[in-house]
Design a protein around this motif. Sequence first.
Motif, mmCIF file in Angstrom:
data_model
loop_
_atom_site.group_PDB
_atom_site.id
_atom_site.type_symbol
_atom_site.label_atom_id
_atom_site.label_comp_id
_atom_site.label_asym_id
_atom_site.label_seq_id
_atom_site.Cartn_x
_atom_site.Cartn_y
_atom_site.Cartn_z
ATOM 1 N N ALA A 389 -48.582 -4.053 23.162
ATOM 2 C CA ALA A 389 -48.259 -3.633 24.540
ATOM 3 C C ALA A 389 -46.784 -2.878 24.416
ATOM 4 O O ALA A 389 -46.811 -1.816 24.869
ATOM 5 C CB ALA A 389 -47.799 -5.020 25.082
ATOM 6 N N GLU A 390 -46.015 -3.080 23.398
ATOM 7 C CA GLU A 390 -45.008 -2.423 23.383
ATOM 8 C C GLU A 390 -45.217 -1.018 22.806
ATOM 9 O O GLU A 390 -44.641 0.053 23.411
ATOM 10 C CB GLU A 390 -43.897 -3.062 22.102
ATOM 11 C CG GLU A 390 -42.390 -2.331 22.059
ATOM 12 C CD GLU A 390 -42.740 -1.173 21.274
ATOM 13 O OE1 GLU A 390 -42.039 -0.234 21.510
ATOM 14 O OE2 GLU A 390 -43.327 -1.034 20.276
ATOM 15 N N ARG A 391 -46.015 -0.859 21.849
ATOM 16 C CA ARG A 391 -46.306 0.601 21.152
ATOM 17 C C ARG A 391 -46.943 1.594 22.490
ATOM 18 O O ARG A 391 -46.609 2.550 22.634
ATOM 19 C CB ARG A 391 -47.267 0.447 20.089
ATOM 20 C CG ARG A 391 -46.438 -0.025 18.765
ATOM 21 C CD ARG A 391 -45.711 1.145 18.211
ATOM 22 N NE ARG A 391 -44.366 0.852 18.758
ATOM 23 C CZ ARG A 391 -43.441 1.824 18.346
ATOM 24 N NH1 ARG A 391 -43.467 2.619 17.613
ATOM 25 N NH2 ARG A 391 -41.974 1.638 18.916
ATOM 26 N N LEU A 392 -48.016 0.672 22.921
ATOM 27 C CA LEU A 392 -48.805 1.578 23.877
ATOM 28 C C LEU A 392 -48.085 2.226 25.070
ATOM 29 O O LEU A 392 -48.268 3.145 25.701
ATOM 30 C CB LEU A 392 -49.908 1.017 24.440
ATOM 31 C CG LEU A 392 -51.003 0.556 23.442
ATOM 32 C CD1 LEU A 392 -52.160 -0.309 23.890
ATOM 33 C CD2 LEU A 392 -51.845 1.958 23.225
ATOM 34 N N THR A 393 -46.886 1.251 25.659
ATOM 35 C CA THR A 393 -46.200 1.645 26.690
ATOM 36 C C THR A 393 -45.099 2.679 26.256
ATOM 37 O O THR A 393 -44.770 3.664 26.982
ATOM 38 C CB THR A 393 -45.711 0.446 27.346
ATOM 39 O OG1 THR A 393 -44.954 -0.213 26.384
ATOM 40 C CG2 THR A 393 -46.569 -0.416 28.145
ATOM 41 N N SER A 394 -44.413 2.103 25.357
ATOM 42 C CA SER A 394 -43.101 3.004 24.817
ATOM 43 C C SER A 394 -43.654 4.335 24.327
ATOM 44 O O SER A 394 -42.939 5.197 24.438
ATOM 45 C CB SER A 394 -42.084 2.339 23.898
ATOM 46 O OG SER A 394 -42.579 2.217 22.575
ATOM 47 N N GLN A 395 -44.722 4.347 23.650
ATOM 48 C CA GLN A 395 -45.116 5.482 22.777
ATOM 49 C C GLN A 395 -46.056 6.422 23.580
ATOM 50 O O GLN A 395 -46.146 7.793 23.513
ATOM 51 C CB GLN A 395 -45.655 5.268 21.312
ATOM 52 C CG GLN A 395 -44.424 4.417 20.607
ATOM 53 C CD GLN A 395 -43.411 5.167 20.449
ATOM 54 O OE1 GLN A 395 -43.219 6.250 19.800
ATOM 55 N NE2 GLN A 395 -42.131 4.340 20.663
ATOM 56 N N LEU A 396 -46.823 5.833 24.228
ATOM 57 C CA LEU A 396 -48.241 6.532 24.914
ATOM 58 C C LEU A 396 -48.031 6.523 26.591
ATOM 59 O O LEU A 396 -48.771 7.327 27.006
ATOM 60 C CB LEU A 396 -49.399 6.048 24.191
ATOM 61 C CG LEU A 396 -49.875 6.224 22.895
ATOM 62 C CD1 LEU A 396 -51.362 5.850 22.649
ATOM 63 C CD2 LEU A 396 -49.849 7.467 22.482
ATOM 64 N N GLY A 397 -46.961 5.966 26.742
ATOM 65 C CA GLY A 397 -46.927 5.976 28.278
ATOM 66 C C GLY A 397 -47.953 5.054 29.097
ATOM 67 O O GLY A 397 -48.238 5.401 30.152
ATOM 68 N N LYS A 398 -48.466 4.282 28.468
ATOM 69 C CA LYS A 398 -49.676 3.592 29.090
ATOM 70 C C LYS A 398 -48.996 2.336 30.096
ATOM 71 O O LYS A 398 -47.886 2.020 29.847
ATOM 72 C CB LYS A 398 -50.510 2.740 27.845
ATOM 73 C CG LYS A 398 -51.128 3.604 26.958
ATOM 74 C CD LYS A 398 -52.317 4.848 27.415
ATOM 75 C CE LYS A 398 -52.853 5.577 26.740
ATOM 76 N NZ LYS A 398 -53.575 6.670 27.211
ATOM 77 N N ARG A 399 -49.889 2.132 30.877
ATOM 78 C CA ARG A 399 -49.669 0.985 31.933
ATOM 79 C C ARG A 399 -50.424 -0.322 31.255
ATOM 80 O O ARG A 399 -51.662 -0.150 30.934
ATOM 81 C CB ARG A 399 -49.993 1.123 33.070
ATOM 82 C CG ARG A 399 -48.889 1.872 33.851
ATOM 83 C CD ARG A 399 -49.149 2.396 35.245
ATOM 84 N NE ARG A 399 -50.671 3.121 34.830
ATOM 85 C CZ ARG A 399 -50.695 4.365 35.043
ATOM 86 N NH1 ARG A 399 -49.896 5.040 35.266
ATOM 87 N NH2 ARG A 399 -52.099 4.858 34.578
ATOM 88 N N VAL A 400 -49.786 -1.244 30.843
ATOM 89 C CA VAL A 400 -50.487 -2.766 30.142
ATOM 90 C C VAL A 400 -50.241 -3.628 30.870
ATOM 91 O O VAL A 400 -49.188 -4.035 31.494
ATOM 92 C CB VAL A 400 -49.665 -2.666 28.785
ATOM 93 C CG1 VAL A 400 -50.033 -4.159 28.167
ATOM 94 C CG2 VAL A 400 -50.135 -1.582 27.981
ATOM 95 N N LEU A 401 -51.298 -4.550 31.299
ATOM 96 C CA LEU A 401 -51.118 -6.035 31.770
ATOM 97 C C LEU A 401 -51.402 -6.789 30.710
ATOM 98 O O LEU A 401 -52.507 -6.826 29.791
ATOM 99 C CB LEU A 401 -52.419 -6.108 32.640
ATOM 100 C CG LEU A 401 -52.611 -7.462 33.300
ATOM 101 C CD1 LEU A 401 -51.148 -7.813 34.114
ATOM 102 C CD2 LEU A 401 -53.679 -7.466 34.391
ATOM 103 N N LEU A 402 -50.378 -7.572 30.128
ATOM 104 C CA LEU A 402 -50.287 -8.363 29.314
ATOM 105 C C LEU A 402 -50.535 -9.749 29.784
ATOM 106 O O LEU A 402 -49.603 -10.053 30.471
ATOM 107 C CB LEU A 402 -49.090 -8.291 28.378
ATOM 108 C CG LEU A 402 -48.815 -9.234 27.262
ATOM 109 C CD1 LEU A 402 -49.874 -9.076 26.118
ATOM 110 C CD2 LEU A 402 -47.242 -9.080 26.633
#
Length: 756
Positions: A389-402
């Motif tokens: 969740a951290e990588r996908l949001t901080s590095q790829l700007g993804k929106r994540v529902l965790l």
Amino acid sequence: MIRFAKERRVIVWEEPVFGEPARTPRLDSTVCAESGVVVLTPVLPDGSAPEDHASMLRGLLDTVVAAIEGDVVRWYYTPMMLPFSRHIEAICTVYDCMDELANFKFAPPELTLLERELMNLADVVFTGGYSLWEAKRDRHPNIQPFPSSVDRAHFAKARVLRSEPQDQAALPWPRLGFYGVVDERMDLGLLTALADARPQWSIVVVGPVVKIDPADLPRRPNLHYLGGKEYEELPRYLAGWDVALMPFAINESTRFISPTKTPEYLAGGRPVVSTPIVDVARHYGDLEAVKIAATPDEFVAACDQALALSRLRGDWLKAVDATLSALSWDETFARMDLEISRAAARRGRSPAAQITSSPTSSPVIRPAARKKPFDYLIVGAGYAGSVLAERLTSQLGKRVLLIDKRPHIGGNAYDEKDAAGVLIHRYGPHIFHTNADEVAGYLSQFTRWRPYEHRVLASVRGGLHVPIPINRTTLNTLYGLDLTSDDEAKAYLESRAEPVEKIRNSADVVISAVGRELYETFFRGYTRKQWGMDPSELDKSVTSRVPTRTNTDDRYFTDKFQNMPADGYTRMFENMLDQAGITLELGVDFEDVREEADYDRLIFTGPIDEYFDYRYGKLPYRSLAFRHDTLDQEWFQPVGTVNYPDESTPYTRISEYKHMTGQTCRKTTVTYEFPQADGDPYYPVPRPENQALYKRYEALALETPGVQFVGRLATYRYYNMDQVVGQALATFRRIAEREGRAVMAAQTAGRAVAAS
Ligand code: FAD
Ligand code: UDP
């Protein structure tokens, strides 16, 4: 744009041209018969004052926009179109950034300022490549890389076409060709060196010459400039080449390019020789068909190799096709289209964003949050899920529902203060240790560390405490010996060891190293309790975790990094998950949101057999019950953990947290671990038949598109925390790599598109 035009009207706004002086500005238009895309070219009066151009263009654009029914999406390929269009109302503004335009020759000085404005204004930014994304990712909260895709069927024609275009037909073989714009990005010196080094080769250059004077192009008898050609014609030219070239200069203007021609050349079945363009090397450098060469000599040598390759129809082409099969303009389109819908929804234009009613079934979930569109749903907020969740949001700007079904983050590593204020681990003692610099470095972003080396004693023979792993001190204490060197201890152990022909299981591991008596004292009872089966029934990897030593090192682990998160695991997870792109829902089971949430991809970190409804039967997991006792005394035992291998003691070990955390407190809390068959799945059980069953689930997982399985339960591996972090980081790298390859935007820099 052809794909967008299936659902919307697409209007492409070209850069202005200049017509007769003193005439009223007008628009020339052409309509693409096949797609319906409209191309508008403003024609401004020649000789008109440059300061009047923006208002003329604005007037023309306003008439076009006034005629549009419905919502407008603004789509920019260059910030230079902003001055006459910034006032247009739109439900979404896209900046499709294809290049670091400011690094180009003759770049207007206002470009940088205008780009900043466009970045602020845009709802979503696409970049035409991965390097460009890396360079710009901090400049927009929703920026996504879309490296080139390829129209495979179109360029694959080059593999079969026989008829030659006239201007190429007479050129001698072998032929090495380039198509594309010829501008300052081309290394003309390299081109000359190549032509000179191999006068018998024909070097073919197809494409318009832009920004450089054609008179400045190097001239050689074997260097042929054929001028610009239509997209439709390119495969016919490519068909007549043995090798395709990318002789780009390595400088500021090429630092971020991600040339679309790479996959096109490859789709045409041609080996490619390129200078070291970062994105070419990154995405295609592993292919035998792509040679990267930095100097003229290397370039010539690489062309020799590529020519040799072009004569073989071998595995290199299969590898090319496998790589290209991951690319698709349809996917690029679908993902971009989704981004636009989401941006529009965020602006409140979509009814989905308005839902505010309360749920009845599960009070923790806010439907509005669930209804939001997400790139990823991640199930499980332990290491695997949180790292991703951290990588996908901080590095790829993804929106994540965790989500996690438990009411807290951190998975099994969760810690909390108990009633006495002692920091305890709810799911048993967790000691962090690793040899992986990457893992330690990664986690260090989210926590400070406290040095801690774990020590364990085994309570044997009715209460004697000796070090485990077995070391020289253990032997001396147990047997009243005075072994003073490693060699003596080694000889002693060898005298007890029972050679085993082939080490097959967890009993063999120990018996072959220390003999049966020590095995029974330290391992047999402990393992039978812990796993509910004899060590002889368990994979050798289980007891192999515990070494035998001949020195007096009494640490449980010897990893180079042994530290505890200074403020606890939960705090470290909180820091990790403190990302704008993460929506966290606790107390929520996957089943609660499986159908309801709006997400593109799923990362599942729970038990893999549960995900597939136990289709092939249950995978065995071992569970534990924990008893946490707070004692009105400062210390309970001399070290962090004391093991109780004796089978008549119902628990396996007692752990005292204050040793690990360094906390000072008048009271102390200890945890007893009682192994059991039922309960939360804590340990995958390493046995060959379980591995075989897991492999069947893994095969199902591989066939399930859009879902990834990560972590201890989802990959059924007896992993430590650091290994799960390593696995999650590797998974992230593959995702980033895949995204870097699979998606791309149209290569039409210098145009603004209003899609309505
Ligand atoms: P987990 O931490 O298990 O996280 C998975 C999460 O998914 C859980 O929070 C679960 O609630 C959630 N979940 C599962 N299914 C669903 C669903 N259907 N819907 C919603 N949520 C769901 N490692 C070490 O390095 N050092 C140690 O000292 C150490 N000691 C350990 C001691 C014990 C008693 C145990 C059990 C493990 C120990 N480990 C240790 C291993 C460590 O706990 C794991 O490697 C690590 O926590 C695994 O992380 P994970 O994300 O894969 O899984
Ligand atoms: N083991 C044992 N005696 C001990 C310590 C470990 O028999 O004193 C065996 C047991 O089978 C255990 C395995 O070695 O499950 C791995 O031990 P480890 O301490 O690594 O287990 P974990 O911390 O994962 O529970």
